[in-house]
Enzyme design. Structure first.
Site: not given
Length: 545
Positions: A207, A213, A268-269, A354, A385, A513
């Site tokens: 954005k 990153e 964002g999510r 979050e 398993h 951050k």
């Protein structure tokens, strides 16, 4: 609002004590209609929540709590564009992203209808993706685009990646979607080793166009492209952006026409429905993307109109509250019995933890009750398993969501039948368990000695009575997946209302951050500040070369 001393909360606490000896398997014997009583259909999905530690009174009390906390009122406030994200002073209108043209419902912020903005970006996405998919848009050597590399992190990565993986059967045959999120260079390196700069398109989702990153990966991808024959002028043919920072995007070399926007009322999510889903549209086409939106819209309308007691997201959310706050569970397992949904647990980890991983309420007061549990999971049958041992015989009660598609597609139908058999069997086994008497009878029938039976029986007893929901999709299609994702979005909202937290901020990601930027600067200079604790200083000294 988060005080447990409300009438409904007190009633639920007392009711939970009354269920201390309750067994689900007995309840099915007592009530022949239990399965149908505790099953809901909405937006093409089926939710069977009959395998829970509940009676009709339980659901009535949970519904009362939802009403008492104002779930309906706060839902309506969200949909009216009120700034319910109070710490950032923002509206929360991801539902507007999937509201179709001509819909009776409108979404507005400060009295301004946002539909024209949304439809403009969708049209922009359609025009661009069709050019890429039909071969009109070509790389700098004139070749068609065959690979799309999505560079983002968090919601800009987990959502698009999860959907593209789930919709693999619909991906354009010549097209492959790749995803890079981790700042670890190995992630980008491994993707770049598989693509050709002449036929690769990079979509950069940030954005602000400042996410560390994402921008570091984008710059490295750009350097890779230039080192392998591309020129500065060619960057515009191979890089597009989803961002609101047009100045930084242009400086990167991306043409203004190839910048796709979204708005501060889209978290964002919750953003895969926006231009952040550009990679999805490139992979499966805008018609498929529209189907994804349509499925989510159908669930939105159900959430907006169904009474609380028959509202699928509300019921799912209140069951989570029931276990988290009245049974003391701290963990919740997501089990998709669909390999194509293998990234769904990771997606829901962000969506739920979050959003509701908070320790203060909307007024800034410390919570007096637990909020979000740990969300985790892997696809079935793999988990059977691995960690199912813990689910069946561990010391903790862990509620499970089983998710399966009734139609597995035209191929390998025997595989799908066995897959469904395992899904249904696991939910049944968690509920019924296996008593010591049954174990003893089985061992005796095998010819085992009484002494050996005594020694082995405790290890083979399953206490059962462990709760689970089963969510059935008609098939793993864009429409069904859209409805499923929206179901969990609204579940998260419901729980946030009960706990009185802001489900739409994420201040918890900021501190790390900030410290990372400071530490990175010191690692580059070699000058370690004494403001760090002794452990961090020692670790940094080991990292400096």
């Amino acid at each position: 609002m988060n005080s447990p001393l409300s009438p409904a909360w007190v009633a639920l606490a007392e009711h939970q004590k009354q269920l201390a000896t309750f067994r689900m398997s007995d309840a099915f014997v007592e009530d022949a209609e239990r399965a149908s009583r505790f099953t809901l259909d909405a937006a093409g999905l089926v939710l069977d929540y009959s395998k829970h530690l509940i009676r009709p009174q339980t659901m009535s009390l949970l519904t009362t709590l939802a009403a008492e906390r104002g779930v309906t009122t706060k839902r309506d406030a969200m949909m009216a564009g009120e700034r319910i994200n109070t710490t950032e002073n923002r509206a929360v209108l991801h539902m507007a992203l999937r509201n179709p043209i001509g819909a009776a419902r409108t979404y507005a912020v400060d009295g301004v209808n946002v539909a024209p903005l949304v439809q403009h970006e969708l049209a922009h996405m359609r025009e661009f993706t069709e050019r890429v998919r039909n071969g009109e848009w070509r790389g700098y050597t004139g070749r068609e685009i065959t690979d799309v590399v999505n560079i983002g992190i968090g919601g800009s990565d987990l959502g698009p990646q999860m959907v593209c993986e789930a919709m693999r059967r619909l991906v354009l045959p010549r097209m492959t979607a790749h995803f890079v999120s981790n700042v670890d260079g190995a992630h980008l390196e491994s993707v770049l080793a598989r693509v050709n700069p002449e036929t690769t398109l990079f979509t950069i989702s940030s954005k602000t166009f400042t996410t560390q990153e994402t921008i570091m990966n984008a710059k490295s991808a750009r350097a890779w492209f230039l080192a392998r024959g591309g020129t500065e002028a060619d960057v515009a043919k191979h890089f597009v952006a989803v961002s609101t920072n047009t100045k930084a995007v242009r400086e990167f070399g991306i043409a203004a026409d190839n910048v796709f926007g979204f708005w501060d009322w889209v978290g964002g999510r919750y953003s895969l429905w926006s231009a952040v889903g550009l990679t999805i549209a490139l992979a499966i086409g805008m018609d498929g993307f529209d189907e994804l939106l349509a499925g989510a819209h159908a669930m939105d309308e159900h959430f907006a109109t169904a009474p609380l007691e028959f509202n699928m997201p509300v019921v799912l959310g209140m069951l989570g509250v029931w276990y988290n706050n009245f049974w003391g569970t701290t963990s919740h397992c997501i089990k998709p019995y669909a390999q194509d949904l293998h990234r769904l647990p990771a997606y829901l980890q962000q969506l739920e933890m979050e959003s509701n991983g908070k320790s203060v309420d909307l007024q800034g007061n410390a919570l007096t009750v637990p909020s979000c549990p740990v969300i985790w999971g892997e696809p079935g049958t793999n988990g059977q398993h691995a960690f199912f041992q813990l689910l069946h015989q561990g010391t903790s009660m862990i509620p499970v969501d089983f998710i399966a598609a009734l139609d597995g597609g035209p191929t390998m139908q025997d595989h799908h039948r066995v897959l469904l058999a395992n899904c249904f069997a696991q939910s049944e086994a968690l509920m019924v368990g296996k008593s010591a008497a049954v174990v003893r009878a089985e061992l005796a029938a095998s010819g085992m000695s009484p002494e050996a039976i005594d020694a082995l029986t405790p290890h083979k007893v399953f206490h059962g009575n462990r709760p689970s929901s089963t969510i059935l999709l008609p098939e793993v299609s864009p429409r069904a997946l859209g409805a499923l994702i929206a179901l969990y979005e609204h579940k998260v909202f419901t729980q946030g209302v009960i706990w009185n937290v802001n489900s739409f901020d994420q201040w918890g990601v900021e501190l790390g951050k900030q410290l990372a930027k400071k530490i990175d600067g010191e690692l580059q200079s070699g000058n370690i500040s004494s403001t760090h604790d002794g452990s961090t200083q020692a670790l940094m000294r080991r990292a400096i070369r």
